[in-house]
Design a protein around this motif. Sequence first.
Motif, short mmCIF file in Angstrom:
data_model
loop_
_atom_site.label_atom_id
_atom_site.label_comp_id
_atom_site.label_asym_id
_atom_site.label_seq_id
_atom_site.Cartn_x
_atom_site.Cartn_y
_atom_site.Cartn_z
N VAL A 77 -63.09 -0.40 -33.78
CA VAL A 77 -64.21 -0.59 -34.77
C VAL A 77 -64.87 -1.64 -34.60
N TYR A 78 -64.61 -3.21 -33.68
CA TYR A 78 -65.55 -4.26 -33.64
C TYR A 78 -66.34 -3.26 -32.51
N TYR A 79 -66.30 -2.53 -31.55
CA TYR A 79 -66.62 -2.04 -30.17
C TYR A 79 -67.76 -0.36 -30.39
N GLU A 80 -68.13 -0.50 -31.70
CA GLU A 80 -68.44 0.72 -32.38
C GLU A 80 -70.32 -0.51 -32.94
N GLN A 81 -69.94 -1.75 -33.13
CA GLN A 81 -70.45 -2.64 -34.32
C GLN A 81 -71.32 -3.10 -32.22
N GLN A 82 -70.74 -3.25 -31.82
CA GLN A 82 -71.38 -3.62 -30.30
C GLN A 82 -70.71 -5.33 -30.08
N GLN A 83 -69.83 -5.38 -30.37
CA GLN A 83 -69.04 -6.77 -30.91
C GLN A 83 -68.22 -6.64 -30.02
N TYR A 84 -68.19 -6.28 -28.46
CA TYR A 84 -67.62 -5.92 -27.15
C TYR A 84 -66.44 -7.20 -27.32
N GLN A 85 -66.89 -9.02 -27.05
CA GLN A 85 -65.90 -9.71 -27.65
C GLN A 85 -64.92 -9.34 -28.05
N LYS A 86 -65.17 -9.62 -29.08
CA LYS A 86 -64.35 -9.42 -30.52
C LYS A 86 -63.59 -8.22 -29.91
N ALA A 87 -63.70 -7.08 -29.51
CA ALA A 87 -62.76 -5.44 -29.43
C ALA A 87 -62.00 -5.67 -28.50
N GLN A 88 -62.26 -6.45 -27.15
CA GLN A 88 -61.37 -7.26 -26.28
C GLN A 88 -59.84 -7.29 -26.63
N GLN A 89 -59.25 -8.19 -26.93
CA GLN A 89 -58.38 -8.20 -27.16
C GLN A 89 -57.28 -7.69 -28.54
N PRO A 90 -58.06 -6.65 -29.46
CA PRO A 90 -57.16 -5.90 -30.06
C PRO A 90 -56.81 -4.29 -29.02
N PHE A 91 -57.53 -3.78 -27.90
CA PHE A 91 -57.41 -2.60 -26.97
C PHE A 91 -56.83 -3.44 -26.11
N GLN A 92 -56.55 -4.84 -26.47
CA GLN A 92 -55.48 -4.88 -24.47
C GLN A 92 -53.78 -5.14 -25.13
N GLN A 93 -53.88 -5.19 -26.92
CA GLN A 93 -52.58 -5.86 -28.02
C GLN A 93 -52.55 -3.75 -27.47
N ALA A 94 -53.16 -3.24 -27.73
CA ALA A 94 -52.35 -1.61 -27.70
C ALA A 94 -51.90 -1.39 -26.79
#
Length: 221
Positions: A77-94
């Motif tokens: 969700v965050y990645y597709e909105q180009q919120q790359y920094q915000k996307a990093q934590q949930p990807f790491q948690q996954a």
Amino acid sequence: MNYLEQGIQYMQEEKYEEAAQQFVQAIDENPTEPLGYVNFGNLLLHMNDHERAERFFKKAIEVDEQAATAYYGLGNVYYEQQQYQKAQQPFQQAIQKGLEESDAYYMLGLSFLYEEHFKLAIPYLQRATELDKEDAEKKFQYGLCLAQVSELDMAMETFQSVLELDPSHSDAHYNLGVSHLYKEQPQEALSHFDKAIELNPEHMLAAHAKGQVEEAIGKQE
């Protein structure tokens, strides 16, 4: 076939309203099971409804904090909105929750790459290519990252492996050409720029680089 399976089949058939109905049924039948929320989130994400998708993925996590695919969906969700920094934590948690899949590492690597944290991106992109050895684009992005940190030999080897998987990958030829320029090998660079242009006549970067190299060689003669 249960509600979730039917919903996924409808998604694959691009019957989105029918898919939504099946996921609602799945949630109603078992509201403490995260997969209904995850699949509905995936459907909403596919339809570019980022706000509602975020809510469904967060609901899945609320129901089950170990739901790795929910964290992955939230990262998307965050990645597709180009919120790359915000996307990093949930990807790491996954990944931490057990999603040992190539795409999870790849998306985390890209979220670092687009923030220009190349050294942080490299191990995740490398792991993505190890888990999916046949994906040319994942290898290409890994190669780009290696080139950004001046690991030219490894980058060139990676771009060559991209071309083994996809001989029509014009960007791999272009980046091989640039790498040869850094190694002061203009003729080898030219051959890759030519190949990039042959594969993609609209490749402006390759055309520009080819012109500069030819001009430099002309001045030396």
